[in-house]
Design an enzyme around this catalytic site. Structure first.
Site, PDB file in Angstrom:
ATOM      1  N   GLU A   1      46.336  37.550  39.223  1.00 64.55           N
ATOM      2  CA  GLU A   1      45.206  36.626  39.397  1.00 64.55           C
ATOM      3  C   GLU A   1      45.056  36.274  40.883  1.00 64.55           C
ATOM      4  OE1 GLU A   1      43.733  32.323  37.550  1.00 64.55           O
ATOM      5  OE2 GLU A   1      45.866  32.791  37.627  1.00 64.55           O
TER       6      GLU A   1
ATOM      7  N   LYS B   1      36.778  34.110  34.412  1.00 61.54           N
ATOM      8  CA  LYS B   1      37.743  33.317  33.641  1.00 61.54           C
ATOM      9  C   LYS B   1      37.031  32.222  32.857  1.00 61.54           C
ATOM     10  CE  LYS B   1      42.103  30.793  34.436  1.00 61.54           C
ATOM     11  NZ  LYS B   1      43.023  30.350  35.519  1.00 61.54           N
TER      12      LYS B   1
ATOM     13  N   CYS C   1      45.076  34.461  33.023  1.00 65.94           N
ATOM     14  CA  CYS C   1      46.053  33.361  33.107  1.00 65.94           C
ATOM     15  C   CYS C   1      45.911  32.314  31.992  1.00 65.94           C
ATOM     16  CB  CYS C   1      45.982  32.712  34.486  1.00 65.94           C
ATOM     17  SG  CYS C   1      47.477  31.741  34.912  1.00 65.94           S
TER      18      CYS C   1
END
Length: 281
Positions: free
Chosen positions: A41, A119, A160
Site C-alpha cells: 500500500e 480503497k 489494507c
C-alpha cells in the site's frame, strides 16, 4: 501461475521509493520468474505528513486510455513491459476530484492498464498504543469492486483496512475472484495480533488465494516515528500460509494452483450454502 509479494520499507522520499521498488521487482523476477508481482500500500509515499503525500500524488490518465501518467505510473508500466509480467501496483496516492485517493493500478505484460481500484474502507481508528489514524481527513473513499484477469485467473482488488470487512471478500468471490490482493501498511500494534489471523480467515471464508504485500519497519510522521508490521504472505484457499517474508525488505513467491481452489470449493461448497440459506438480520 507464480506470484511474488514485495515487502518494502518506504518513506517520504518518492524518488528513493521508486528506485527501491524497481530494484526489488527486478530481483524477484530474476530469481523466481513470477507471472505477477504486487507491491505494498502507498509504496510511493509513507509518512512525512500531508505535504509529503500531496507532493507524491499523481494525476492518473483516463482509465485504460494508454495515455502517459506520472513517474510511479510510468515505472509500473515499464516494469510490466520490460519483464513481460502483470504488475499490481499495490497502491499509490492519486490526486483527483479535489481530493486524494488511495488507488491501485494494474498493468498487463504489454504495459496496458487493466484495472484501477480506490480503497473503499478508510482507516479512522485509535490503535491499542493510543496512536490515532484519520485516513478520511486526507483521502476520499472508493465506491466499486474491481476484478481483473491474469494468467487465466480472476483476481480481486482490496487494500489494507478492507481486510476487516468480510463482506467485501465474499462479494469478490461472487464476482468470480479466485485470488484477492491485499497491499497493506498494517501498523505494528495491530499487525502482531491481527494480520495473519485476518488474512487466513478471509482466505478460508472466500475460498480464494490471498496475496498480501506489506510495508515493514519504521517511518517518520510529523516528527514522530511509527512502525509497520510487514510479514507479507500468500495464503491458499484452505487458509494455509504457503509463502511469507520475514522482517526486512524482500519478497516471497508462491504458485497459485487452481486444482487446490477447485478441490476446496467442491468439498466444502460454502458459497452455495450461503446463497441457499440467507439469514435475515
Amino acid at each position: 501461475m507464480r506470484v511474488s509479494v514485495i515487502q518494502m520499507n518506504q518513506g517520504s522520499d518518492k524518488a528513493r521509493n521508486l528506485a527501491e521498488a524497481e530494484r526489488l521487482i527486478t530481483a524477484a523476477v530474476e530469481a523466481d520468474r513470477p507471472g505477477l508481482v504486487t507491491l505494498p500500500e502507498t509504496w510511493t509515499n509513507l509518512g512525512g505528513g500531508r505535504e509529503a503525500r500531496m507532493a507524491a500524488a499523481e494525476v492518473l490518465p483516463p482509465e485504460g486510455s494508454g495515455e502517459p501518467g506520472g513517474p510511479a505510473y510510468e515505472l509500473l508500466r515499464s516494469l510490466a513491459r520490460r519483464h513481460g509480467i502483470h504488475v499490481h501496483g499495490g497502491s499509490m496516492v492519486e490526486a483527483g476530484d479535489g481530493k486524494l485517493f488511495n488507488t491501485t493500478v494494474v498493468f498487463d505484460p504489454a504495459g496496458m492498464e487493466i484495472a484501477r481500484y480506490r480503497k473503499i474502507h478508510l482507516f479512522d481508528i485509535t490503535g491499542p498504543d493510543g496512536t490515532g489514524y484519520r485516513e478520511s481527513a486526507l483521502y476520499g473513499a472508493g465506491d466499486r469492486l474491481v476484478t481483473f484477469e491474469a494468467g487465466g485467473l480472476t483476481f480481486g482488488c482490496t487494500i489494507c483496512y478492507d481486510i476487516r470487512f468480510a463482506e467485501e471478500y465474499i462479494a469478490l468471490r461472487r464476482a468470480g475472484a479466485e485470488a484477492i490482493l491485499v497491499p497493506s501498511n498494517f501498523t505494528l500494534a495491530t499487525g502482531k495480533d491481527h494480520w495473519e489471523v485476518l488474512l487466513r480467515a478471509r482466505a478460508i471464508e472466500s475460498q480464494c488465494w490471498i496475496l498480501a504485500a506489506a510495508s515493514w519497519g519504521q517511518y517518520e510522521e510529523r516528527g514522530q516515528m511509527r512502525a509497520v508490521y510487514g510479514h507479507s504472505l500468500v495464503a491458499d484457499p484452505w487458509g494455509h500460509v504457503v509463502a511469507k517474508v520475514s522482517d526486512g525488505v524482500g519478497w516471497a513467491t508462491a504458485r497459485i494452483d487452481s486444482g487446490v481452489t477447485a478441490r476446496v470449493r467442491r468439498d466444502m461448497p460454502v458459497l452455495a450454502h450461503r446463497d441457499a440459506r440467507p439469514i435475515a438480520l
